[in-house]
Design a protein around this motif. Structure first.
Motif, PDB file in Angstrom:
ATOM      1  N   ASN A 147       0.935  -1.101   0.105  1.00 42.79           N
ATOM      2  CA  ASN A 147       0.186  -0.300   0.094  1.00 42.79           C
ATOM      3  C   ASN A 147       0.855   1.383   0.155  1.00 42.79           C
ATOM      4  O   ASN A 147       0.509   2.333   0.290  1.00 42.79           O
ATOM      5  CB  ASN A 147      -0.746   0.010   1.243  1.00 42.79           C
ATOM      6  CG  ASN A 147      -0.622   0.126   2.500  1.00 42.79           C
ATOM      7  OD1 ASN A 147       1.523  -0.048   2.683  1.00 42.79           O
ATOM      8  ND2 ASN A 147      -0.787   0.675   3.476  1.00 42.79           N
ATOM      9  N   THR A 148       1.719   1.263  -0.886  1.00 45.31           N
ATOM     10  CA  THR A 148       2.915   2.439  -0.703  1.00 45.31           C
ATOM     11  C   THR A 148       2.240   3.267  -1.268  1.00 45.31           C
ATOM     12  O   THR A 148       2.365   5.037  -1.283  1.00 45.31           O
ATOM     13  CB  THR A 148       4.353   1.987  -1.067  1.00 45.31           C
ATOM     14  OG1 THR A 148       4.862   1.320  -0.226  1.00 45.31           O
ATOM     15  CG2 THR A 148       5.130   3.350  -1.047  1.00 45.31           C
ATOM     16  N   TYR A 149       1.635   3.330  -2.427  1.00 45.64           N
ATOM     17  CA  TYR A 149       1.171   4.202  -3.084  1.00 45.64           C
ATOM     18  C   TYR A 149      -0.114   4.872  -2.949  1.00 45.64           C
ATOM     19  O   TYR A 149      -0.792   5.870  -2.861  1.00 45.64           O
ATOM     20  CB  TYR A 149       1.053   4.084  -4.941  1.00 45.64           C
ATOM     21  CG  TYR A 149       2.494   3.263  -5.239  1.00 45.64           C
ATOM     22  CD1 TYR A 149       3.032   4.380  -5.550  1.00 45.64           C
ATOM     23  CD2 TYR A 149       2.181   2.423  -5.961  1.00 45.64           C
ATOM     24  CE1 TYR A 149       3.853   4.750  -5.962  1.00 45.64           C
ATOM     25  CE2 TYR A 149       3.633   2.178  -6.169  1.00 45.64           C
ATOM     26  CZ  TYR A 149       4.824   3.080  -7.068  1.00 45.64           C
ATOM     27  OH  TYR A 149       5.674   2.999  -7.247  1.00 45.64           O
ATOM     28  N   GLY A 150      -0.680   4.197  -1.559  1.00 49.37           N
ATOM     29  CA  GLY A 150      -1.846   4.263  -0.841  1.00 49.37           C
ATOM     30  C   GLY A 150      -3.228   4.108  -1.550  1.00 49.37           C
ATOM     31  O   GLY A 150      -3.254   2.723  -2.566  1.00 49.37           O
ATOM     32  N   ASP A 151      -4.227   4.000  -1.351  1.00 51.33           N
ATOM     33  CA  ASP A 151      -5.476   3.441  -1.558  1.00 51.33           C
ATOM     34  C   ASP A 151      -6.880   4.207  -2.343  1.00 51.33           C
ATOM     35  O   ASP A 151      -6.013   5.207  -2.384  1.00 51.33           O
ATOM     36  CB  ASP A 151      -6.576   2.560  -0.508  1.00 51.33           C
ATOM     37  CG  ASP A 151      -5.428   1.712   0.076  1.00 51.33           C
ATOM     38  OD1 ASP A 151      -5.049   0.832  -0.493  1.00 51.33           O
ATOM     39  OD2 ASP A 151      -5.953   0.827   1.276  1.00 51.33           O
ATOM     40  N   ASP A 153       3.177   6.968   3.893  1.00 53.24           N
ATOM     41  CA  ASP A 153       3.116   7.922   4.033  1.00 53.24           C
ATOM     42  C   ASP A 153       3.477   9.400   4.217  1.00 53.24           C
ATOM     43  O   ASP A 153       3.660  10.524   4.869  1.00 53.24           O
ATOM     44  CB  ASP A 153       5.007   7.624   5.119  1.00 53.24           C
ATOM     45  CG  ASP A 153       5.452   7.308   3.324  1.00 53.24           C
ATOM     46  OD1 ASP A 153       4.839   8.398   2.179  1.00 53.24           O
ATOM     47  OD2 ASP A 153       6.620   7.154   2.563  1.00 53.24           O
ATOM     48  N   GLY A 154       2.708  10.071   3.160  1.00 56.92           N
ATOM     49  CA  GLY A 154       2.001  11.662   3.141  1.00 56.92           C
ATOM     50  C   GLY A 154       3.054  11.830   2.221  1.00 56.92           C
ATOM     51  O   GLY A 154       2.726  13.211   2.358  1.00 56.92           O
ATOM     52  N   THR A 155       4.220  11.128   1.632  1.00 57.39           N
ATOM     53  CA  THR A 155       5.206  12.475   1.217  1.00 57.39           C
ATOM     54  C   THR A 155       4.929  12.405  -0.271  1.00 57.39           C
ATOM     55  O   THR A 155       5.615  13.493  -1.411  1.00 57.39           O
ATOM     56  CB  THR A 155       6.640  11.523   1.363  1.00 57.39           C
ATOM     57  OG1 THR A 155       6.403   9.875   1.065  1.00 57.39           O
ATOM     58  CG2 THR A 155       6.763  11.124   2.748  1.00 57.39           C
ATOM     59  N   PHE A 156       4.555  11.572  -0.936  1.00 59.00           N
ATOM     60  CA  PHE A 156       3.976  12.158  -2.262  1.00 59.00           C
ATOM     61  C   PHE A 156       3.284  11.686  -2.907  1.00 59.00           C
ATOM     62  O   PHE A 156       2.375  11.047  -2.379  1.00 59.00           O
ATOM     63  CB  PHE A 156       5.210  11.445  -3.241  1.00 59.00           C
ATOM     64  CG  PHE A 156       5.026  10.092  -3.349  1.00 59.00           C
ATOM     65  CD1 PHE A 156       4.558   8.757  -4.291  1.00 59.00           C
ATOM     66  CD2 PHE A 156       6.062   9.017  -2.219  1.00 59.00           C
ATOM     67  CE1 PHE A 156       4.357   7.658  -3.827  1.00 59.00           C
ATOM     68  CE2 PHE A 156       5.651   7.652  -2.426  1.00 59.00           C
ATOM     69  CZ  PHE A 156       4.881   6.914  -2.503  1.00 59.00           C
ATOM     70  N   LEU A 157       2.476  12.370  -4.251  1.00 58.45           N
ATOM     71  CA  LEU A 157       1.316  11.766  -5.109  1.00 58.45           C
ATOM     72  C   LEU A 157       1.494  10.494  -5.669  1.00 58.45           C
ATOM     73  O   LEU A 157       3.007  10.643  -6.542  1.00 58.45           O
ATOM     74  CB  LEU A 157       0.798  12.922  -5.169  1.00 58.45           C
ATOM     75  CG  LEU A 157      -0.033  13.909  -4.713  1.00 58.45           C
ATOM     76  CD1 LEU A 157      -0.457  14.996  -4.879  1.00 58.45           C
ATOM     77  CD2 LEU A 157      -1.126  13.396  -4.053  1.00 58.45           C
ATOM     78  N   ALA A 158       0.586   9.217  -6.350  1.00 55.64           N
ATOM     79  CA  ALA A 158       0.765   8.455  -6.668  1.00 55.64           C
ATOM     80  C   ALA A 158      -0.360   8.441  -7.870  1.00 55.64           C
ATOM     81  O   ALA A 158      -1.132   9.244  -7.652  1.00 55.64           O
ATOM     82  CB  ALA A 158       0.512   6.947  -6.141  1.00 55.64           C
ATOM     83  N   TYR A 159      -0.087   8.202  -9.286  1.00 63.20           N
ATOM     84  CA  TYR A 159      -1.036   8.667 -10.375  1.00 63.20           C
ATOM     85  C   TYR A 159      -1.470   6.443 -11.025  1.00 63.20           C
ATOM     86  O   TYR A 159      -0.706   6.017 -10.509  1.00 63.20           O
ATOM     87  CB  TYR A 159      -0.828   8.936 -11.808  1.00 63.20           C
ATOM     88  CG  TYR A 159      -0.933   9.006 -12.670  1.00 63.20           C
ATOM     89  CD1 TYR A 159      -2.239  10.053 -13.323  1.00 63.20           C
ATOM     90  CD2 TYR A 159      -1.148   8.468 -13.878  1.00 63.20           C
ATOM     91  CE1 TYR A 159      -2.951  10.440 -13.883  1.00 63.20           C
ATOM     92  CE2 TYR A 159      -1.800   7.800 -14.853  1.00 63.20           C
ATOM     93  CZ  TYR A 159      -3.372   9.286 -15.333  1.00 63.20           C
ATOM     94  OH  TYR A 159      -3.947   9.530 -15.754  1.00 63.20           O
TER      95      TYR A 159
END
Length: 352
Positions: free
Chosen positions: A7-11, A90-96
């Motif tokens: 889940n590094t890139y988030g849900d 971790d809130g440090t970057f955005l994912a596409y």
């Protein structure tokens, strides 16, 4: 930044990211399931494949999204349900993220490996080939070239009425581009500017950096040969050796085993003309005897309209020549394949 956790890139808003199922040069692919409380159950399937990269390096994924939007409407191209930005865990970057159709059958490359690299039954190969040809027909008709047709870019989806059989779908449009349809405007450049996988590159891609619709057809022929034999199309320990054979001045061609059926050998040969002007189009190949009688999607599809030829080897044919005896029931040019095959055979240029 390496993606070390699932889940590094988030849900997403409506979906939960699962484990990684694939990784390429332009992003990683994850399985994803819909959240139970989502209001978009009609918009998304219960399981998806999510292709992700950091926004800062997502140019190719965004281009792929635009291309897939233009190519909607074919059941032989992987479906895209949309795109979405997510915040890393971790809130440090955005994912596409590209939200894609999940194909539980894996890749065609994996299917070939499961055969022990001995090749697939011809009956199975015919079904997959028909799907790929129809996918290319849709792409080329829309003015796009894939530029990286290979077994690993063909995904298998269980058929609705028969989970033991699969429909093949073309995926990964990261290298796809608009086709230059005017032969005179195609720029020949020197140096290594081609894109794709060396094993499946066409001679004109290697020699002149030209990759148009005929280059996809060359790659198709290589894929069919790989499916039938389970062996690499070209022998070579390095990519350089393979490239040298493809671009050789003595005009080498892949070896087509004589134990294949006549229809299979002829289909491959129709794809592997070294001169791209003589290579058959996807529309002509849909009428090839190798694909006759297939009804895996509930219809016995055959193009009814005569193909509009744009290959130089047909220049000089008048409409009167083309239409002569066209009303005859035993007209040998009654379909696009027979028409093109008769002309190409008359050229006596094929070197097999």
């Amino acid at each position: 930044m390496a993606a070390t956790k699932k889940n590094t890139y988030g849900d997403g808003v409506d979906w939960i990211r699962g484990s990684i199922i694939g990784k390429g040069g332009f992003g990683s692919v994850y399985a994803a399931t819909l959240k139970k409380n989502t209001e978009n159950k009609l918009r998304f399937p219960s399981v998806m494949a999510v292709k992700s990269s950091e926004v800062s390096v997502s140019t190719t994924l965004q281009k792929e999204m635009e291309i897939m939007s233009d190519l909607k409407g074919s059941p032989y191209l992987i479906e895209c349900f949309g795109h979405e930005a997510t915040i890393s865990s971790d809130g440090t970057f955005l994912a596409y993220n590209l939200l894609l159709e999940y194909c539980s059958g894996g890749t065609l490359g994996e299917r070939i490996k499961k055969s022990g690299d001995k090749g697939l039954p011809e009956s199975e190969v015919r079904v997959y080939t028909r799907c790929i040809v129809r996918g290319l027909y849709h792409m080329h008709g829309a003015g796009y070239v894939h530029c990286d047709i290979k077994p690993d870019n063909i995904l298998l989806v269980p058929q609705v009425n028969n989970s033991a059989s699969f429909t093949a779908k073309i995926c990964d449009f990261g290298l796809a581009k608009r086709e230059v349809r005017n032969f005179k405007k195609r720029r020949i450049t020197r140096g290594q500017n081609w894109q794709g996988t060396p094993m499946y590159l066409s001679p004109e891609a290697v020699r002149d950096n030209i990759q148009e619709a005929p280059s996809d057809i060359w790659a198709l022929g290589c894929v069919v040969l790989k499916m039938l034999t389970g062996k690499p199309v070209w022998e070579g320990d390095t990519a350089g050796e393979i490239i040298n054979k493809i671009g050789a001045e003595e005009e080498l061609l892949p070896d087509i085993p004589d134990y294949l059926s006549d229809e299979a050998m002829d289909f491959i040969k129709c794809c592997l003309w070294r001169n791209p002007s003589y290579r058959f189009t996807a529309q002509i190949l849909m009428d090839h005897p190798f694909l006759d009688g297939l009804t895996e999607d509930g219809d016995s599809y055959r193009p009814t309209a005569r193909v509009m030829f744009d290959r130089p080897f047909l220049d000089g044919l008048s409409e009167d020549d083309d239409d002569e005896d066209s009303d005859s029931e035993d007209d040998s040019f009654g379909d696009s394949y027979c028409f093109a095959k008769a002309i190409v055979d008359d050229l006596s240029l094929y070197s097999y």
